[in-house]
Design a protein around this motif. Structure first.
Motif, PDB file in Angstrom:
ATOM      1  N   UNK A   9       0.853  -1.190   0.000  1.00 20.23           N
ATOM      2  CA  UNK A   9       0.000   0.000   0.000  1.00 20.23           C
ATOM      3  C   UNK A   9       0.893   1.246   0.000  1.00 20.23           C
ATOM      4  N   UNK A  10       0.384   2.391  -0.453  1.00 17.82           N
ATOM      5  CA  UNK A  10       1.249   3.563  -0.668  1.00 17.82           C
ATOM      6  C   UNK A  10       2.073   4.019   0.544  1.00 17.82           C
ATOM      7  N   UNK A  11       1.435   4.392   1.640  1.00 19.30           N
ATOM      8  CA  UNK A  11       2.190   4.900   2.792  1.00 19.30           C
ATOM      9  C   UNK A  11       3.110   3.827   3.354  1.00 19.30           C
ATOM     10  N   UNK A  12       2.609   2.597   3.406  1.00 21.65           N
ATOM     11  CA  UNK A  12       3.400   1.498   3.962  1.00 21.65           C
ATOM     12  C   UNK A  12       4.639   1.219   3.125  1.00 21.65           C
ATOM     13  N   UNK A  32      10.308   1.349   4.397  1.00 22.59           N
ATOM     14  CA  UNK A  32      11.662   1.737   3.962  1.00 22.59           C
ATOM     15  C   UNK A  32      12.480   2.478   5.017  1.00 22.59           C
ATOM     16  N   UNK A  33      11.832   3.333   5.803  1.00 26.93           N
ATOM     17  CA  UNK A  33      12.574   4.096   6.812  1.00 26.93           C
ATOM     18  C   UNK A  33      13.189   3.173   7.868  1.00 26.93           C
ATOM     19  N   UNK A  34      12.477   2.122   8.231  1.00 31.70           N
ATOM     20  CA  UNK A  34      13.040   1.181   9.205  1.00 31.70           C
ATOM     21  C   UNK A  34      14.267   0.477   8.634  1.00 31.70           C
ATOM     22  N   UNK A  35      14.187   0.045   7.391  1.00 34.68           N
ATOM     23  CA  UNK A  35      15.332  -0.624   6.764  1.00 34.68           C
ATOM     24  C   UNK A  35      16.510   0.340   6.619  1.00 34.68           C
TER      25      UNK A  35
END
Length: 168
Positions: free
Chosen positions: A53-56, A62-65
């Motif tokens: 989904x878009x926000x996810x 991605x920010x966590x990775x």
């Protein structure tokens, strides 16, 4: 709803272990027992309504990775992404975004974890299912919740990697 200081409920989730040798083939889903597998760990768990989904896909995962090393430097043993889908979808999503082994992509296929924690999001009015995960993040230290951020609406104000890092 689960609160800071509570023990997380024992849940059986599923995941497909990251294997750099697998290119287009699917791995075999494995069970993950939260009580057994996380008992001696500091875990950052974030849940989201849906894979791809878009926000996810564009922001949350991605920010966590991207900030993996910062989490490790703060003593985090494991970063876990959870959604109410199956392990094959979570594996394909993680591979499509190149998270590799930085984020464990976990399926709560029956929604047991989100039901037991009170983190269910009902999106049936939007034709997206009655048992989805709210957008949240929690820090779990030896099975106890030390941080819980549940998004009040759209956006990533309390569940994004930056917010969680600020609480570690």
């Amino acid at each position: 709803m689960i609160q800071v200081g509570n023990k997380i409920p024992e849940s059986i989730l599923t995941y497909i272990p990251y294997d750099p040798e697998l290119k287009d083939a699917c791995g075999i889903p494995q069970p993950l027992n939260t009580d057994e597998d996380w008992k001696d760990k500091k875990v950052v768990l974030f849940g989201l309504p849906g894979a791809f989904t878009p926000t996810c896909s564009l922001q949350h995962l991605p920010e966590y990775a991207q900030r993996y090393k910062e989490f490790k430097d703060k003593g985090v043993d494991l970063i876990v992404c959870l959604s109410t889908t199956d392990a094959f979808v979570m594996d394909a999503w993680g591979r499509s975004l190149g998270v590799k082994d930085k984020v464990l992509m976990v399926a709560d296929g029956n929604g047991d974890f989100v039901k037991d924690t009170g983190l269910v999001l009902d999106l049936s009015a939007k034709r997206m299912g009655a048992i989805r995960s709210q957008r949240f993040a929690m820090v779990i230290d030896h099975l106890k919740v030390t941080y819980l951020g549940v998004e009040p609406g759209g956006g990533l104000t309390v569940s994004g990697a930056s917010a969680v890092l600020a609480h570690l």
